[in-house]
Design an enzyme around this catalytic site. Structure first.
Site, PDB file in Angstrom:
ATOM      1  N   ASP A 180     -20.491   6.724  -6.039  1.00 54.22           N
ATOM      2  CA  ASP A 180     -19.728   6.025  -7.180  1.00 54.22           C
ATOM      3  C   ASP A 180     -19.395   6.850  -8.313  1.00 54.22           C
ATOM      4  O   ASP A 180     -18.319   6.992  -8.833  1.00 54.22           O
ATOM      5  CB  ASP A 180     -20.669   4.981  -7.521  1.00 54.22           C
ATOM      6  N   LYS A 211     -17.003  -7.661 -10.201  1.00 51.67           N
ATOM      7  CA  LYS A 211     -16.405  -7.294 -11.245  1.00 51.67           C
ATOM      8  C   LYS A 211     -15.218  -8.488 -11.147  1.00 51.67           C
ATOM      9  O   LYS A 211     -14.427  -8.771 -12.219  1.00 51.67           O
ATOM     10  CB  LYS A 211     -15.465  -5.915 -11.106  1.00 51.67           C
ATOM     11  N   HIS A 241     -19.201  -3.069  -3.507  1.00 51.76           N
ATOM     12  CA  HIS A 241     -20.378  -2.664  -4.434  1.00 51.76           C
ATOM     13  C   HIS A 241     -19.628  -3.384  -5.598  1.00 51.76           C
ATOM     14  O   HIS A 241     -20.685  -4.031  -6.535  1.00 51.76           O
ATOM     15  CB  HIS A 241     -20.574  -1.357  -4.666  1.00 51.76           C
ATOM     16  N   ASP A 242     -18.518  -3.405  -6.175  1.00 49.08           N
ATOM     17  CA  ASP A 242     -18.025  -3.922  -7.306  1.00 49.08           C
ATOM     18  C   ASP A 242     -17.375  -5.274  -7.038  1.00 49.08           C
ATOM     19  O   ASP A 242     -16.650  -5.865  -8.031  1.00 49.08           O
ATOM     20  CB  ASP A 242     -16.899  -3.149  -7.978  1.00 49.08           C
ATOM     21  N   HIS A 275     -21.985  -7.338 -13.470  1.00 51.09           N
ATOM     22  CA  HIS A 275     -21.333  -7.401 -12.290  1.00 51.09           C
ATOM     23  C   HIS A 275     -22.229  -6.999 -10.960  1.00 51.09           C
ATOM     24  O   HIS A 275     -21.972  -7.700 -10.058  1.00 51.09           O
ATOM     25  CB  HIS A 275     -20.021  -6.429 -12.253  1.00 51.09           C
ATOM     26  N   HIS A 278     -26.757  -0.812  -7.506  1.00 46.98           N
ATOM     27  CA  HIS A 278     -26.101   0.416  -7.378  1.00 46.98           C
ATOM     28  C   HIS A 278     -25.926   1.008  -8.693  1.00 46.98           C
ATOM     29  O   HIS A 278     -25.365   2.147  -8.920  1.00 46.98           O
ATOM     30  CB  HIS A 278     -24.629   0.370  -6.582  1.00 46.98           C
ATOM     31  N   HIS A 279     -26.333   0.267  -9.687  1.00 45.39           N
ATOM     32  CA  HIS A 279     -26.516   1.030 -11.212  1.00 45.39           C
ATOM     33  C   HIS A 279     -27.657   1.032 -11.602  1.00 45.39           C
ATOM     34  O   HIS A 279     -27.933   1.537 -12.866  1.00 45.39           O
ATOM     35  CB  HIS A 279     -25.431  -0.038 -12.078  1.00 45.39           C
TER      36      HIS A 279
HETATM   37 FE   FE2 Z   1     -20.275  -0.993 -10.151  1.00 44.34          FE
END
Ligand code: FE2
Length: 329
Positions: free
Chosen positions: A286, A208, A204-205, A233, A257-258
């Site tokens: 998360d 980044k 998911h990240d 991201h 996811h955000h």
């Molecule tokens: Fe994230």
């Protein structure tokens, strides 16, 4: 020689039917006979026949109609036609109906054997090809799953390496993935969705990787510009995965996811049920991990306080039902 087959003989002249069935049995086949179409269909409905040998001209139901209806009962059954009245017309119509071969009456034994052999070999070939196709399909699916696992493994390692540089984020994605799996089990998600969620959580990240370290690890409050960079991201992550067709189903999880339940999240401001469910599930996990981990500006919260924050954000930041389920977990 052909392998023994299960054959149904249909002829309104019982002597012929009986004789033919007898010959077929002496050749090692399992053969039965009936003297009209209705009886033939009844036997076929019980299943298991490879071959139907039928006379064309019969009272009540003729051979062509029997074959058509037989294909309706068992599409896999092959048909041979026996007739004393062979003509181009009947031959063409027989072929259209899916008849494998034609035997003209009166028939010689050799002709019958040859036709049956031909029909059964064609049948065997067809079955073999079908098996090959399904084996190839399974092999492809397996390869695809292997490829996916290998790639997710590599990326997960890469993400861990990036996270390891920052003591506050160390192990975050791995922990979120573990938590997501537990949560998926608690929600009784089917295996496929559980796997997808685990993959999405590990990745998911990934975006980044595109965010400068000094922003990621900045101890103080971020400026608006810096926060905008961070907020990119999920989109960067989705772009990284875009060329990988075998991870297509994980992309929405990474991108969304955000998002927030009330529509105030990013990147697309989706709200409520517009947010893909796996992304909404991940978002709870998360947040829980972020809350219970140390941050540059505070130490990790105890579980109870983290849950209280989730509860407060239920229906604004997070899916209210999911928060409730998470608390139960
Ligand atoms: Fe994230």
């Amino acid at each position: 020689m052909v392998a023994p087959a299960k054959i149904l003989v249909v002829d309104d002249e019982e002597q012929i039917a009986q004789l033919l069935a007898g010959i077929l049995r002496s050749d090692g086949h399992h053969a039965e006979y009936v003297t009209d179409g209705e009886a033939a269909l009844a036997r076929l409905r019980e299943g298991g026949f490879d071959l139907l040998m039928t006379d064309l001209r019969m009272p009540r139901m003729d051979g062509m109609r029997l074959i058509r209806e037989a294909k309706g009962v068992d599409p896999e059954v092959d048909a041979l036609v026996m007739t004393a009245y062979a003509s181009t017309d009947t031959a063409v119509s027989a072929l259209r109906t899916g008849v494998t071969d034609y035997i003209s009456k009166p028939f010689g034994l050799e002709q019958v054997r040859e036709s049956i052999g031909k029909a059964l070999r064609a049948r065997e070939e067809r079955r073999r090809r079908k098996e090959e196709v399904s084996a190839t399909r399974e092999e492809n699916l397996r390869l695809r799953a292997d490829q996916r696992r290998a790639y997710v493994g590599i990326v997960a390692t890469l993400i861990e390496a990036v996270e390891a540089k920052d003591r506050f984020n160390k192990g975050h994605s791995r922990r979120v993935a573990e938590l997501a799996v537990r949560f998926a089990r608690h929600l009784s998600l089917p295996r496929r969705e559980l796997d997808l969620l685990e993959t999405g959580a590990k990745l998911h990240d990934i975006g980044k990787i595109g965010v400068p370290e000094e922003i990621l690890n900045k101890p103080g409050k971020l400026t608006t510009e810096e926060f905008d960079v961070i907020k990119a991201h999920p989109v960067i992550g989705e772009q990284i995965l875009r060329p990988l067709e075998f991870l297509a189903d994980a992309r929405p999880i990474v991108r969304h996811h955000h998002e927030r339940w009330d529509g105030a999240g990013y990147p697309d401001g989706l709200r409520g049920a517009e947010i893909p469910r796996p992304a909404a599930i991940l978002s709870v996990c998360d947040a829980y991990d972020a809350l219970t981990s140390d941050r540059p500006y505070r130490s990790g919260l105890p579980a109870k306080e983290a849950l209280a924050i989730l509860e407060k954000g239920a229906g604004t930041q997070w899916h209210p039902d999911l928060v409730q389920q998470f608390e139960a977990l």
